[in-house]
Design an enzyme around this catalytic site. Structure first.
Site, mmCIF file in Angstrom:
data_model
loop_
_atom_site.group_PDB
_atom_site.id
_atom_site.type_symbol
_atom_site.label_atom_id
_atom_site.label_comp_id
_atom_site.label_asym_id
_atom_site.label_seq_id
_atom_site.Cartn_x
_atom_site.Cartn_y
_atom_site.Cartn_z
ATOM 1 N N HIS A 61 2.035 -4.359 7.449
ATOM 2 C CA HIS A 61 3.492 -4.399 7.586
ATOM 3 C C HIS A 61 4.124 -3.134 7.017
ATOM 4 O O HIS A 61 3.532 -2.422 6.197
ATOM 5 C CB HIS A 61 4.064 -5.630 6.881
ATOM 6 C CG HIS A 61 3.788 -5.655 5.407
ATOM 7 N ND1 HIS A 61 4.448 -4.869 4.492
ATOM 8 C CD2 HIS A 61 2.895 -6.368 4.683
ATOM 9 C CE1 HIS A 61 4.000 -5.097 3.283
ATOM 10 N NE2 HIS A 61 3.043 -6.006 3.361
ATOM 11 N N ASP A 68 -1.915 -5.530 3.070
ATOM 12 C CA ASP A 68 -2.871 -4.641 2.397
ATOM 13 C C ASP A 68 -4.136 -5.392 2.019
ATOM 14 O O ASP A 68 -5.232 -4.834 2.061
ATOM 15 C CB ASP A 68 -2.238 -3.976 1.169
ATOM 16 C CG ASP A 68 -1.685 -4.960 0.148
ATOM 17 O OD1 ASP A 68 -1.655 -6.174 0.427
ATOM 18 O OD2 ASP A 68 -1.268 -4.507 -0.945
#
Length: 509
Positions: free
Chosen positions: A96, A392
């Site tokens: 994102h 992540d």
């Protein structure tokens, strides 16, 4: 879910220069600071993979790279192949874009950031207004629960915890547009695109859903809601129905203990946290638990002053400093070096990302087999484009599992791309076999190849499955068979097993 790994730290490296001839997209100017802009612009050449070096990475300059502010021209190697090779499919995983912090620093004001979208506020993008309007028609799309109830646009004038910012939207409009230009010449998506030929999946967080939609809007020239189904991935590991793996969690816990030991042994880090806590009037333990680096990164990336507090309430008052920020960032860099040496995280990553890699391999194999039945670029209704919008804690283990442990930690709006190519000689051989009584060929002989790219860099020959592959003029790409063997057999040697089930369920230790 992976919890304490959420505060992952960037990988850093120095490398040789490659000159890209890929497509370039001009970024909109957005000044963080004079230092930030100069760090972002630099040379047009990319620094790729490690060469021996003695100078440690600068934690401040590397932080600018992590922010990924849209203020420079970007070049990319996606879509590049030897002459006459045919692109069969593309699978993309994105992190994102820029988001509001997940944690707040006690006794300080939250960063003042507007999470509504406006083309009159930098950074902007030529597609931003039409993107905003198009998202209003999202009710025509198909949404797997619970995605239908998730907002398709960030919309709060005072950002909420973890909310995607306008920077994050622009980052992925650019990502999508960049790959659109890269693959346009290969006619990856036919004009008569079938709904089943595009697969889009995301976690249930608004920042991943909105990032995926921004990427798609930049990537697809005719974004048609009626042809779009948005699939839900409940786990950040994108492991679907294969998430149960006790050994994976054990490796992660061991790595977290290693991380803790390294951190408590760092006297400079302890002193820095104590100084920060003294300024704020907090117990040092409470400040650590608040994960101040997450909020400080937001201030840093948005060009905002670091938090200040008045004196009193047990604190000396004053402002948190760039020097303190640099100490915490440096410890993160040190942790990444130690993590690679210890090897526990790699074992976790292998088991964490096997389900996703196995799905990737199966999709590529199906497309490769389908390409044998016709000389058309794409046939039938097999998936030719997949987008996975992730975090992540998804991309970091994926890089490690692929053997790309020296790659930079996933910045905001990072992307990993898997391309499937077919050589012209394979197409010619296929035609001859049809003329010669339809002899069958093994996968080795199909002339299908894989490329892996990370943030626009071709890292294929740095992956574990192609590191030892001879790269020469007659075979400049990595055979798909290397990847298939790695996913189905070779990767488990790292955990002394021969299969995912054996690695997950045998006695650990």
């Amino acid at each position: 879910m992976v919890s304490s790994v959420a505060a992952h730290f960037p990988f850093f490296f120095i490398s040789v220069n490659l000159i890209s001839t890929g497509p370039m997209v001009e970024q909109q100017p957005f000044k963080v600071s004079d230092e930030g802009v100069s760090a972002g612009l630099g040379k047009s050449r990319k620094r790729v993979f490690p060469v021996p070096h003695t100078q440690p990475p600068n934690p401040i300059s590397e932080a600018y790279s992590y922010c990924n502010i849209p203020n420079r021209t970007e070049q990319a190697w996606e879509g590049h192949s030897p002459a006459d090779y045919r692109l069969l499919s593309v699978q993309v995983m994105i992190r994102h874009g820029d988001r509001y912090p997940l944690y707040s620093i006690p006794k300080t004001k939250r960063p003042a950031i507007d999470c509504t979208l406006s083309s009159s506020r930098p950074p902007s993008h030529p597609l931003l207004n039409s993107f905003i309007n198009h998202m209003g028609q999202g009710g025509r799309g198909r949404w797997e629960p619970p995605l239908g109830s998730v907002s398709r646009l960030p919309s709060h004038s005072a950002c909420e915890i973890g909310e995607l910012t306008q920077i994050g939207v622009v980052q992925h409009l650019r990502n999508g547009q960049l790959l659109h230009h890269a693959y346009k010449q290969h006619s990856l998506l036919p004009a008569d695109l079938l709904p089943q030929q595009v697969w889009v999946e995301t976690t249930g967080k608004s920042r991943t859903l909105q990032s995926g939609l921004a990427f798609l809007y930049g990537f697809l020239p005719d974004f048609d809601w009626t042809k779009m189904t948005i699939h839900h991935q409940w786990s950040t590991l994108f492991c679907g129905s294969s998430c149960d793996c006790p050994a994976r969690n054990s490796y992660l816990e061991d790595d977290q203990r290693r991380q803790y030991r390294l951190r408590v042994a760092n006297t400079n880090l302890d002193r820095t946290y104590a100084d920060m806590a003294h300024t704020l009037g907090l117990p040092t333990r409470q400040l650590r638990a608040a994960n101040p680096i997450d909020s400080l990164l937001c201030h840093f990336c948005h060009g905002l002053p670091f938090p200040c507090v008045p004196s009193g309430n047990g604190g000396t008052g004053g402002c948190l400093t760039l020097a303190q920020f640099a100490v915490i960032r440096q410890q993160q860099l040190d942790d990444e070096v130690d993590r690679r040496k210890a090897g526990l995280y790699r074992k976790y990553a292998i088991l964490a990302m096997y389900p996703y890699l196995n799905r990737t391999a199966l999709k590529m194999e199906r497309v490769a087999k389908a390409s044998e039945t016709s000389t058309r670029p794409r046939v039938g209704g097999e998936e030719i484009f997949t987008l996975s919008s992730a975090h992540d804690v998804t991309m970091a283990p994926l890089l490690s599992a692929l053997g790309l442990e020296d790659a930079k930690f996933p910045r905001f709006a990072a992307r990993i791309v898997f391309e499937l190519w077919k050589s012209p000689s394979a197409s010619q051989g296929q035609a001859k076999r049809k003329a010669g009584k339809g002899q069958k060929s093994s996968l080795k002989d199909r002339g299908v190849f894989i490329r892996v790219l990370y943030n626009g860099e071709d890292v294929t020959f740095h992956t574990a499955f192609c590191l030892s592959q001879d790269r020469h003029i007659s075979q400049p790409l990595c055979p798909l068979n290397n990847f298939l063997n790695f996913v189905r057999r070779d990767m488990f040697s790292i955990v002394n097993a021969t299969s995912y089930k054996e690695a997950c369920y045998r006695p650990f230790g």
